[in-house]
Structure formats: C-alpha cells, structure tokens
Design a protein around this motif. Structure first.
Motif, PDB file in Angstrom:
ATOM      1  N   UNK A 209     -60.486  19.784 -38.121  1.00 51.21           N
ATOM      2  CA  UNK A 209     -61.191  20.161 -36.892  1.00 51.21           C
ATOM      3  C   UNK A 209     -60.539  21.434 -36.354  1.00 51.21           C
ATOM      4  N   UNK A 210     -60.580  21.658 -35.053  1.00 52.22           N
ATOM      5  CA  UNK A 210     -60.037  22.890 -34.484  1.00 52.22           C
ATOM      6  C   UNK A 210     -58.514  22.893 -34.513  1.00 52.22           C
ATOM      7  N   UNK A 211     -57.963  24.098 -34.668  1.00 53.26           N
ATOM      8  CA  UNK A 211     -56.522  24.327 -34.522  1.00 53.26           C
ATOM      9  C   UNK A 211     -56.355  25.284 -33.352  1.00 53.26           C
ATOM     10  N   UNK A 212     -55.824  24.792 -32.248  1.00 54.83           N
ATOM     11  CA  UNK A 212     -55.811  25.560 -31.004  1.00 54.83           C
ATOM     12  C   UNK A 212     -54.375  25.993 -30.678  1.00 54.83           C
ATOM     13  N   UNK A 213     -54.215  27.319 -30.591  1.00 52.58           N
ATOM     14  CA  UNK A 213     -52.908  27.903 -30.283  1.00 52.58           C
ATOM     15  C   UNK A 213     -53.025  28.819 -29.055  1.00 52.58           C
ATOM     16  N   UNK A 227     -53.562  28.880 -44.505  1.00 54.20           N
ATOM     17  CA  UNK A 227     -53.979  27.531 -44.146  1.00 54.20           C
ATOM     18  C   UNK A 227     -55.493  27.435 -44.200  1.00 54.20           C
ATOM     19  N   UNK A 228     -55.991  26.208 -44.158  1.00 52.12           N
ATOM     20  CA  UNK A 228     -57.431  25.946 -44.211  1.00 52.12           C
ATOM     21  C   UNK A 228     -57.826  25.233 -42.926  1.00 52.12           C
ATOM     22  N   UNK A 229     -58.886  25.705 -42.294  1.00 49.35           N
ATOM     23  CA  UNK A 229     -59.371  25.081 -41.060  1.00 49.35           C
ATOM     24  C   UNK A 229     -60.889  24.976 -41.134  1.00 49.35           C
ATOM     25  N   UNK A 230     -61.383  23.740 -41.081  1.00 50.43           N
ATOM     26  CA  UNK A 230     -62.830  23.529 -41.141  1.00 50.43           C
ATOM     27  C   UNK A 230     -63.503  23.852 -39.813  1.00 50.43           C
ATOM     28  N   UNK A 231     -62.727  23.983 -38.750  1.00 50.62           N
ATOM     29  CA  UNK A 231     -63.273  24.334 -37.441  1.00 50.62           C
ATOM     30  C   UNK A 231     -62.819  25.727 -37.028  1.00 50.62           C
ATOM     31  N   UNK A 232     -62.300  25.824 -35.815  1.00 49.66           N
ATOM     32  CA  UNK A 232     -61.860  27.106 -35.271  1.00 49.66           C
ATOM     33  C   UNK A 232     -60.332  27.187 -35.235  1.00 49.66           C
ATOM     34  N   UNK A 246     -51.139  36.959 -41.103  1.00 50.52           N
ATOM     35  CA  UNK A 246     -51.877  35.730 -40.849  1.00 50.52           C
ATOM     36  C   UNK A 246     -52.916  35.563 -41.944  1.00 50.52           C
ATOM     37  N   UNK A 247     -52.939  34.403 -42.556  1.00 55.49           N
ATOM     38  CA  UNK A 247     -53.860  34.140 -43.678  1.00 55.49           C
ATOM     39  C   UNK A 247     -54.595  32.843 -43.404  1.00 55.49           C
ATOM     40  N   UNK A 248     -55.920  32.955 -43.158  1.00 54.43           N
ATOM     41  CA  UNK A 248     -56.710  31.782 -42.794  1.00 54.43           C
ATOM     42  C   UNK A 248     -57.982  31.720 -43.632  1.00 54.43           C
ATOM     43  N   UNK A 249     -58.307  30.514 -44.091  1.00 51.06           N
ATOM     44  CA  UNK A 249     -59.646  30.209 -44.583  1.00 51.06           C
ATOM     45  C   UNK A 249     -60.250  29.285 -43.535  1.00 51.06           C
ATOM     46  N   UNK A 250     -61.073  29.833 -42.658  1.00 49.66           N
ATOM     47  CA  UNK A 250     -61.524  29.087 -41.477  1.00 49.66           C
ATOM     48  C   UNK A 250     -62.973  29.424 -41.171  1.00 49.66           C
ATOM     49  N   UNK A 251     -63.613  28.528 -40.393  1.00 49.89           N
ATOM     50  CA  UNK A 251     -64.985  28.795 -39.956  1.00 49.89           C
ATOM     51  C   UNK A 251     -65.025  29.931 -38.942  1.00 49.89           C
ATOM     52  N   UNK A 252     -64.038  29.922 -38.045  1.00 51.68           N
ATOM     53  CA  UNK A 252     -64.046  30.904 -36.965  1.00 51.68           C
ATOM     54  C   UNK A 252     -62.616  31.174 -36.522  1.00 51.68           C
ATOM     55  N   UNK A 253     -62.337  32.411 -36.184  1.00 51.29           N
ATOM     56  CA  UNK A 253     -61.049  32.812 -35.628  1.00 51.29           C
ATOM     57  C   UNK A 253     -61.310  33.468 -34.285  1.00 51.29           C
TER      58      UNK A 253
END
Length: 586
Positions: A209-213, A227-232, A246-253
């Motif tokens: 789900x979301x990863x909130x920072x 990292x992998x994030x299926x949400x935001x 920063x390296x992300x495979x995510x739906x939204x940043x």
C-alpha cells in the motif's frame, strides 16, 4: 525455524509429541528451572518475577506470551519514578505475543532482540527508547506495528520483517542505521516526521500500500531503495541533507515541497511524479529506468505488484513552483505535466526521449469552417484551455488535473522558455514546436493589442508562423495561379506592339532625324485563355517572382498585376524556405 528443528538454546519442550511435534515449546529455560516462563507454576513464576527489578536483563527467547503474562513481566520492570518499563538487554527472538504487546514508552538500555518473533496482536512500541541495537529481523507483525515517536539510538534492524497491518513510525528517530532491507509492508507504512540520521536502508523492501514519509528528515542517506511500492511513495515536505540516489518502482511518487540540500538522482519505474514546489539547491536528475533495478547482491528487484502493468514508463504530473535551473529530466513522459509557474524553465535540461502531448490529429469536417490542427508538441495546460472553450473541437483533453485557469497569457512565457531550453540543447526542430505554441498563445491572448493579433493571424494563415512549408507553398501556388489567370485575362496585350520610325528627308539631301516609337499595348479581345497566352503568362509570372524582370509588354492592368506578384510571391517563397530551414536546422 523448522517444526522439527530444535532451537539453539535449552528449550522447554512442553507439549512435545513424537507423532506430531518432536520439539514442543521452544521457550528458553527460566534460570534455575527446566521450563519457560509461560509454563512455570504460578508460585515459581511469581518468585521469578519478584526477583526482577527495573533495568534488569531478561532472556525469553521462543516463549509464548499472553497479554496478561507480558503485562506481569513489564510491571515488575517499571521504574517507580516514571511508571515506564526499563530493561537492559532484552531477548525475545522467536517469541510469540498472542495479544497486544504493550512496550510503549519502555526504555531498552542495552541491546534488544525480537528477531523472528510473531506479534499476533498490535505491537505497541510508541515513544519507546532503544539505547542499543534493536533487532526485529524476520519478525512477523500480524496486526499494526506502532513505533510512533520511538527513539533508536543504535541500529534498528527490520530486515525481512513482515508487517501485515499498518506500520506506524511517525516522528520516530533513528540515530543509527535503519535497516528495512527485504521487509514486506502489507498495510500502509507511516514514517511522517521520522528522522533518519545514519541512512535509511530500504533495499528490496515491498510496500503493498502507501509508503508515507511526509516531513521526514534524511540527514545522511546515500541510497534510498531500490524498493517496490504498489501504492504511493509520499515524500512531501521531506528533507534530504546529503547526496542521495532514490530508486523506486511505484505507482506514484509525491514530492510536494520536498527539499534536497545536495545533489540527488531519482530513478523510477512505472511511477507518476508530482514535483510541485519541490526545492533543490544542487543538480537533481529525474530519470526513467528502462530495466528492473539491480540489487547489491547482483539480483534483480522483484516487481510482483506490477505483473500486468503494460509499461514501465515514468510520467511527470507537475513541476509547478519548481526552480528548474538545476533540474535534469531524462526519458520521461511529459504529456500530462503542468509547467505554468515553473521558475527558470529556460534552463531545464531534457535528456533522452522526453515526450509531450500532441495536438488532435486529422481534419474536423463536422463544423464550418473545417478545422485541422497540425501535429506538434502541446502542453497539458493548452489541452485543458482549448477543451474548456465554447465550441471546443473534440480531441483536446479537458481532464487535466490541476490545470486551473492557465490561459494564453500564462502559457506564452512557458512555451517561450521551453523553446529556449530546446535551442540550448541544439534541438531546433523541437524548439520550433514550442515557438509555434508561443505564437498561438500570443494570437489568442487578451492582453495583446488587436492590431498585433491581426498581424499574427495573417502570419499564422500564410505560413504557420514560418514553420509550415506546405501552407506557404500552397499560398504561393494559389497566388501564382491567380497571377497567371489575371495576366491571361487582363495583363497580356492583344498583339505585341510594333515599333515605327518616322523622319523627314531635307530637300537636296542632308542629315535625316528619325523618331522611333512603339504602339500602346492594346487590351485583349476575343479568346483570352489560349495555350499561347498561358505560356506567356507563366513566363511573366516566373520571371517576375524568381528573376525579378519579365521583359514582356503588358497592359496597364498587367503592369500592376506583375508589381503585386513581385511583392507577394517572393515573400511566400521566402516563408516556405524559412519553414523548411526551421525543421531541418541542427
């Protein structure tokens, strides 16, 4: 640990069954006993607990704790001055907490180990202080994991942990390294206002789900991900103090008002990026990663939340409020990006294959007059503005989120700045599209004088602002044909005038003076549209346009027709040449 594999410590073995469970209870022996804390008699348990005091070291590896048993243990460890539990070294590896594990506000003065522990209820460590290293490696959190306002003065190890509920680390402080390598967050992960002073290691972590920072502080974080994030992944308001990748495979940043105080590189897959009002003082690169990320061990990052995603491309949603003087964009989809309000946009660097939206194709015949939009790069805000106008042509996209009321007056400077950015990058054909957009916005802007807009309209109609060679050549062909027709009808004389010489011979001989004259050209009569007259008219027209002199005898009307042709048709020819040059210039 296998069901048939005994632990490395002397264990309780309560409930062992040769037919089903050879090991039995894995709880470590309480000192002086041969069973674990959970299986002591009440009298022995009470005697053990009475012997503990705040600040004691405890070892209850493999033990199963009910909520009441854990409460009884922590009660005897509470500091009477604060009412909070205080422990030295505390070892709970492979322990099972059947109810809520309430360690809130506890102080762990030594190292603490919860490796491979199972928290069946909520794990409550809010405001806890870990003065040594905290080990939660491979732990399983069946419910929420609450570490809000916790302080980790040593390293915090959550590698390969599984957090099935929400993970709440809001306002937590990580003085040492925060290790979440290969951790799995099945619920939302909250790290808002958290402080990472010695790196945040989330390599190969998975957020379902979301990863909130939000508003988190990364004092030193050379690597964040992959990292992998299926949400935001939400980094709004976060601060990065040092160089970071920063390296992300995510739906939204989401990076609204995120601040970078040093160089940074953001490498993405699948994501849509919102960068509105972000601040960076040094060069920052946002790039699309074409292949799966490679981990430090050489393996590829598993992207299981994206098995059916059609493409790994990265889209930018907004750059509003950004100072683009140090910004580099590489291989990004900018078709939906909002640029209005970006500062120093002319210094933006575009690398690789950055794509923009285009104007609607084909001709719209179901209206009068028919409309045809020439293919060119178009900003998302122009799409929204044109789609919102009365009588808008289908094909313009009105669903541009956040476009607001940006109109021609606001978009003309944006096109101008992007044109300069393309020119500085030696991409003249690309710059031509943004010059066209700038002129279109000026032509439609309300703050431009009517006379100037009329001049721009004529420039647009004749040659597409000097960028559409086909349009200029079409007008040149039409003007040439009209000139030929007018010359055939009115300009060519009926016959070529003949020269006559007149003079008087004196009586007795002597000097003779002659006057040579030519008859005035006569207007044509009869059939004016013959092959011979067409050939003459064509020669006159081509000579007057290209060679500037026809050398033909014309009627008075023909003279004015030729003068007009000499004025207009070379201009159209020049516009066509200019358009070709603007498209092929490098």
């Amino acid at each position: 640990m296998s069901t048939y594999e005994p632990p490395s410590w002397p264990h309780c073995a309560h409930g062992a069954d040769p037919a089903a469970d050879l090991v039995g209870c894995r709880g470590i022996h309480v000192p002086g006993h041969t069973v674990c804390l959970a299986h002591l008699t009440d009298a022995d348990r009470n005697a053990y607990l009475v012997g503990l005091a705040p600040g004691a070291s405890i070892d209850h590896r493999g033990t199963t704790f009910t909520e009441s048993l854990l409460t009884a243990l922590l009660d005897v460890l509470r500091d009477p001055t604060t009412g909070d539990a205080r422990l030295s070294d505390a070892w709970f590896e492979s322990a099972t907490f059947e109810g809520d594990a309430r360690f809130g506000s506890a102080t762990f003065e030594g190292d603490v180990g919860f490796g491979s522990a199972t928290f069946e209820g909520a794990a409550m460590f809010g405001s806890a202080t870990f003065e040594g290293d905290a080990w939660f490696r491979s732990a399983t959190f069946e419910d929420d994991a609450r570490f809000g306002s916790a302080t980790f003065e040593g390293a915090a190890w959550f590698g390969s942990a599984t957090l099935k509920g929400d993970a709440m680390f809001g306002s937590a402080t990580f003085e040492g390294a925060a290790w979440f390598r290969s951790a799995t967050f099945e619920g939302a992960a909250w790290f808002e206002l958290a402080t990472f002073k010695d790196g945040a290691r989330f390599e190969s972590a998975t957020f379902e789900r979301d990863a909130r920072f939000e508003s988190a502080t990364f004092v030193e974080a050379e690597q964040f991900g992959p990292l992998v994030c299926a949400g935001r992944v939400v980094l709004s308001g976060a601060r990065f103090g040092g160089p970071v990748t920063l390296s992300f495979a995510a739906r939204r940043l989401v990076c609204r008002r995120t601040r970078w105080s040093s160089t940074a590189e953001i490498r993405l897959r699948y994501a849509t990026v919102d960068f509105a009002h972000a601040v960076f003082e040094y060069p920052l690169t946002i790039a699309a990663e074409p292949d799966p990320f490679v981990l430090t061990n050489g393996r590829l990052l598993t992207e299981h939340p994206f098995p059916s995603t059609p493409g790994h491309g990265v889209r930018v949603a907004s750059l509003r409020g950004v100072d683009a003087a140090h910004l580099v964009l590489a291989d990004l989809d900018l078709s939906g990006c909002l640029f209005a309000g970006t500062v120093h946009l002319d210094q933006l660097r575009l690398e690789g294959a950055c794509t923009f939206d285009t104007a609607p194709p084909a001709v719209r015949w179901r209206r009068w007059p028919p409309v045809r939009f020439t293919e060119r790069r178009v900003l998302a805000e122009e799409h929204h503005w044109r789609a919102s106008r009365p009588g808008a042509v289908r094909g313009w996209n009105a669903a541009v989120i956040g476009a607001g009321r940006a109109g021609p007056s606001q978009l003309a400077p944006v096109y101008r700045a992007l044109r300069k950015a393309f020119e500085d990058g030696k991409h003249e054909p690309g710059a031509a599209d943004f010059y066209y957009g700038e002129m279109e916005m000026r032509r439609h802007a309300d703050d431009i004088p009517r006379s100037e807009r009329g001049l721009l309209t004529a420039y647009w109609a004749l040659s597409g602002y000097g960028l559409r060679a086909s349009r200029a050549l079409a007008w040149l062909g039409a003007a040439t044909l009209l000139t030929i027709v007018l010359l055939m009808a009115f300009g060519l004389a009926q016959d070529s005038p003949k020269q006559t010489a007149t003079g008087t011979v004196p009586a007795g001989g002597g000097k003779v003076t002659f006057e040579i004259d030519k008859d005035d050209p006569k207007n044509p009569t009869g059939n004016r549209f013959t092959g011979e007259r067409f050939e003459k008219a064509l020669n006159v027209t081509l000579n007057s346009v290209v060679f500037r002199s026809s050398g033909q005898d014309l009627t008075t009307a023909g003279t004015y027709i030729e003068m007009t042709s000499r004025l207009t048709e070379p201009v159209l020819l020049g516009l066509a040449v200019l358009a070709v040059r603007n498209r092929v210039k490098r």
